[in-house]
Design an enzyme around this catalytic site. Sequence first.
Site, mmCIF file in Angstrom:
data_model
loop_
_atom_site.group_PDB
_atom_site.id
_atom_site.type_symbol
_atom_site.label_atom_id
_atom_site.label_comp_id
_atom_site.label_asym_id
_atom_site.label_seq_id
_atom_site.Cartn_x
_atom_site.Cartn_y
_atom_site.Cartn_z
ATOM 1 N N PHE A 150 0.732 -1.168 0.153
ATOM 2 C CA PHE A 150 0.045 0.112 0.181
ATOM 3 C C PHE A 150 0.914 1.326 -0.079
ATOM 4 O O PHE A 150 0.324 2.330 -0.389
ATOM 5 C CB PHE A 150 -0.914 -0.086 1.227
ATOM 6 C CG PHE A 150 -0.294 0.619 2.364
ATOM 7 C CD1 PHE A 150 -0.005 1.828 2.930
ATOM 8 C CD2 PHE A 150 0.315 -0.614 3.313
ATOM 9 C CE1 PHE A 150 0.611 2.122 3.765
ATOM 10 C CE2 PHE A 150 0.969 -0.123 4.577
ATOM 11 C CZ PHE A 150 1.316 1.471 4.819
ATOM 12 N N LYS A 174 -1.486 -7.252 -9.504
ATOM 13 C CA LYS A 174 -2.194 -7.507 -8.096
ATOM 14 C C LYS A 174 -1.581 -6.392 -7.255
ATOM 15 O O LYS A 174 -0.844 -6.722 -6.205
ATOM 16 C CB LYS A 174 -2.268 -8.794 -7.524
ATOM 17 C CG LYS A 174 -3.361 -9.242 -7.008
ATOM 18 C CD LYS A 174 -3.745 -8.625 -5.806
ATOM 19 C CE LYS A 174 -2.927 -8.516 -4.429
ATOM 20 N NZ LYS A 174 -3.303 -7.772 -3.646
ATOM 21 N N GLU A 177 -4.964 -3.894 -1.958
ATOM 22 C CA GLU A 177 -6.424 -3.787 -1.900
ATOM 23 C C GLU A 177 -6.626 -2.736 -0.985
ATOM 24 O O GLU A 177 -7.742 -2.066 -1.119
ATOM 25 C CB GLU A 177 -6.894 -4.976 -1.129
ATOM 26 C CG GLU A 177 -6.721 -5.301 0.213
ATOM 27 C CD GLU A 177 -5.409 -6.195 0.301
ATOM 28 O OE1 GLU A 177 -4.438 -5.754 -0.877
ATOM 29 O OE2 GLU A 177 -5.260 -6.943 1.062
ATOM 30 N N CYS A 282 9.675 2.139 3.336
ATOM 31 C CA CYS A 282 10.672 0.943 3.660
ATOM 32 C C CYS A 282 12.068 1.466 3.878
ATOM 33 O O CYS A 282 12.882 0.618 4.266
ATOM 34 C CB CYS A 282 10.487 -0.394 2.469
ATOM 35 S SG CYS A 282 11.346 0.285 0.933
ATOM 36 N N GLU A 382 9.425 -3.906 12.894
ATOM 37 C CA GLU A 382 9.337 -2.743 12.090
ATOM 38 C C GLU A 382 8.085 -1.972 12.343
ATOM 39 O O GLU A 382 6.878 -2.621 12.387
ATOM 40 C CB GLU A 382 9.021 -3.125 10.637
ATOM 41 C CG GLU A 382 9.027 -1.936 9.475
ATOM 42 C CD GLU A 382 8.670 -2.514 8.030
ATOM 43 O OE1 GLU A 382 7.893 -3.507 8.002
ATOM 44 O OE2 GLU A 382 9.227 -1.933 7.012
HETATM 45 P P1 NAD Z 1 1.538 -6.801 2.916
HETATM 46 O O1 NAD Z 1 2.699 -7.453 3.142
HETATM 47 O O2 NAD Z 1 0.729 -6.538 3.975
HETATM 48 O O3 NAD Z 1 0.944 -6.603 1.542
HETATM 49 C C1 NAD Z 1 1.510 -6.503 0.243
HETATM 50 C C2 NAD Z 1 0.959 -7.219 -0.637
HETATM 51 O O4 NAD Z 1 0.705 -8.795 -0.495
HETATM 52 C C3 NAD Z 1 -0.561 -6.750 -0.952
HETATM 53 O O5 NAD Z 1 -0.772 -6.781 -2.329
HETATM 54 C C4 NAD Z 1 -1.391 -7.767 -0.286
HETATM 55 O O6 NAD Z 1 -2.559 -7.980 -0.910
HETATM 56 C C5 NAD Z 1 -0.481 -9.107 -0.389
HETATM 57 N N1 NAD Z 1 -0.927 -10.097 0.708
HETATM 58 C C6 NAD Z 1 -0.973 -9.556 2.035
HETATM 59 N N2 NAD Z 1 -1.096 -10.667 2.967
HETATM 60 C C7 NAD Z 1 -0.808 -11.953 2.070
HETATM 61 C C8 NAD Z 1 -0.953 -13.476 2.408
HETATM 62 N N3 NAD Z 1 -1.072 -13.616 3.479
HETATM 63 N N4 NAD Z 1 -0.559 -13.812 1.369
HETATM 64 C C9 NAD Z 1 -0.546 -13.554 -0.061
HETATM 65 N N5 NAD Z 1 -0.400 -12.147 -0.368
HETATM 66 C C10 NAD Z 1 -0.654 -11.286 0.755
HETATM 67 O O7 NAD Z 1 2.451 -5.223 3.000
HETATM 68 P P2 NAD Z 1 1.769 -3.701 3.094
HETATM 69 O O8 NAD Z 1 1.420 -3.599 4.495
HETATM 70 O O9 NAD Z 1 0.971 -3.333 2.007
HETATM 71 O O10 NAD Z 1 3.247 -2.856 2.973
HETATM 72 C C11 NAD Z 1 3.983 -2.616 3.800
HETATM 73 C C12 NAD Z 1 5.185 -3.438 3.973
HETATM 74 O O11 NAD Z 1 6.104 -3.586 2.883
HETATM 75 C C13 NAD Z 1 6.186 -3.015 4.884
HETATM 76 O O12 NAD Z 1 6.810 -3.885 5.723
HETATM 77 C C14 NAD Z 1 7.389 -2.323 4.146
HETATM 78 O O13 NAD Z 1 8.674 -2.294 4.767
HETATM 79 C C15 NAD Z 1 7.406 -3.075 2.785
HETATM 80 N N6 NAD Z 1 7.956 -2.386 1.711
HETATM 81 C C16 NAD Z 1 9.198 -3.010 1.497
HETATM 82 C C17 NAD Z 1 9.804 -2.399 0.340
HETATM 83 C C18 NAD Z 1 11.074 -2.625 -0.064
HETATM 84 O O14 NAD Z 1 11.591 -2.337 -1.127
HETATM 85 N N7 NAD Z 1 11.627 -3.574 0.729
HETATM 86 C C19 NAD Z 1 9.208 -1.194 -0.163
HETATM 87 C C20 NAD Z 1 7.966 -0.897 0.022
HETATM 88 C C21 NAD Z 1 7.329 -1.525 1.329
#
Ligand code: NAD
Length: 497
Positions: A150, A174, A177, A282, A382
């Site tokens: 997100f 994808k 959401e 991140c 985090e």
């Molecule tokens: P998230 O892991 O909750 O969601 C990311 C994606 O995975 C979404 O599209 C979501 O629908 C999907 N998803 C969520 N749970 C899932 C599951 N159990 N099985 C399969 N798919 C699933 O992450 P978020 O809260 O949207 O984003 C924040 C996180 O992203 C933070 O931890 C941040 O550090 C990380 N991030 C990392 C980088 C990087 O380059 N390392 C960059 C941006 C964000």
Amino acid sequence: MTTQVKHYINGEWILGQGDKQIAVTNPANNETIAVVNAANDAEVLSAIDSAKTAFQSWKEVPVSERARVMLKYQHLLKEHHDEIATILAQETGKTFDDAKGDVWRGIEVAEHACNIASMMMGETVENVARSIDTYSYTQPLGVCAGITPFNFPAMIPLWMFPLAIACGNTFVLKPSEQDPMTPQRLIELFEQAGAPKGVVQLVHGDKTAVDILLTHPDIKAISFVGSVNVGQYIYKTGTDNLKRVQAFAGAKNHCVIMPDANKQQVINNLVGASVGAAGQRCMALSVAVFVGAAKEWIPELKEAIAKVKPGLWDDKDAAYGPVISPAAKQRVVSLIAQGKAEGADCLLDGTDFTVEGYESGNWVGPTMFDKVTTDMSIYKEEIFGPVLCCMNAETLEEAIAIVNDSPYGNGTSIFTASGAAARKYQHEIEVGQVGINVPIPVPLPFFSFTGWKGSFYGDQHAYGKQAVRFYTETKTITARWFESDIAVASAPNMTID
Ligand code: NAD
């Protein structure tokens, strides 16, 4: 009327027949601004199938024509920069300037994709043996998929699909959401740039849609950005299903402040890099390690952070917006409470912060802890909120040991006036992106985004040459041609005009 977010499958914009409806909310008051029907299994399968069919023709499109689609796309993104940023700010709560930055960093990757021909060049060696030459081509893989978080709904999808598609692949996106309207606009503009039907597909949803992408035999590569647990799951499941996977995960980024640094520069940079964007980056600097006498600057840093005022996306004086959801706020405030209970010195507590008229929003004020130790939850987790943890070290060696003991390795910075200290830091630190007097060292797209350790699973990183390697196969050809077979030499009555 509530906006209905659409899927883009087989070149058609559809509402989707899925039974699960997901609300997209304004994080400043949690009112629903849009809804999306999560794609059902048949819709995800149809997107993959359509991308597979489109691959057969798209891979034959000359590279210069593919580059021209990217050129047009880059132009359209720039033309619609403010409009995309407005959508993005409304669904994420980011300030308008921050939202523009999110879009801009994505535009830079689309711009980089215009240069695809030179990035796809192979290698050649003539005469590897008598009359034998070896040369290589890079060829696309097929259908690739992207699963995005997100916190950068423009930049991160744009890290993925323009380069994958410029390489000759087709792509199923994808997005998160929680803020799907920005990616929808990105894909509408991609269609307008001339991408043929089927080359890009957009499916909204959650784990159910992701699991199909992870296991489907026609998906050849998965790019993921998100949290650590999900990143590990994506990497394990994707590779178990014999796919190429790059998974960018969570982080805990440290900043080391040497006593010879420029104090004002440190304070100015740390304020923005720690609590800016509500800490939902991140690459946010969430831990500041003050070496020796530098710890005397903590009171001044506290004064500067205390002045930071969150607010609405269109409030020009707001430094940052709300966190994305009530669940995210709950997580942040419970970690703040744990920090206090575990004995850290809470210098600023943003738990009760609110914005007048928007009391139901997911606000967290700037928060700062001192005397944080590595066994505390606020250090280990985090937080992904506007919370800065301060620690002390006696020497640079001690500071380096703290950073290297962290399981994460996304980004880090050192502030110093000493070239020798900076050189030692850049050489010894086990983190993939290092800033020297630069707080958030995100490389531009001609490099790659090179997180390490628990912040990245895979080997080829996002954008730059590494992304082109990730989205292509190398084909190496060894060819021998016999001089005695040249037709003109053996046929006396043939002439050359
Ligand atoms: P998230 O892991 O909750 O969601 C990311 C994606 O995975 C979404 O599209 C979501 O629908 C999907 N998803 C969520 N749970 C899932 C599951 N159990 N099985 C399969 N798919 C699933 O992450 P978020 O809260 O949207 O984003 C924040 C996180 O992203 C933070 O931890 C941040 O550090 C990380 N991030 C990392 C980088 C990087 O380059 N390392 C960059 C941006 C964000």
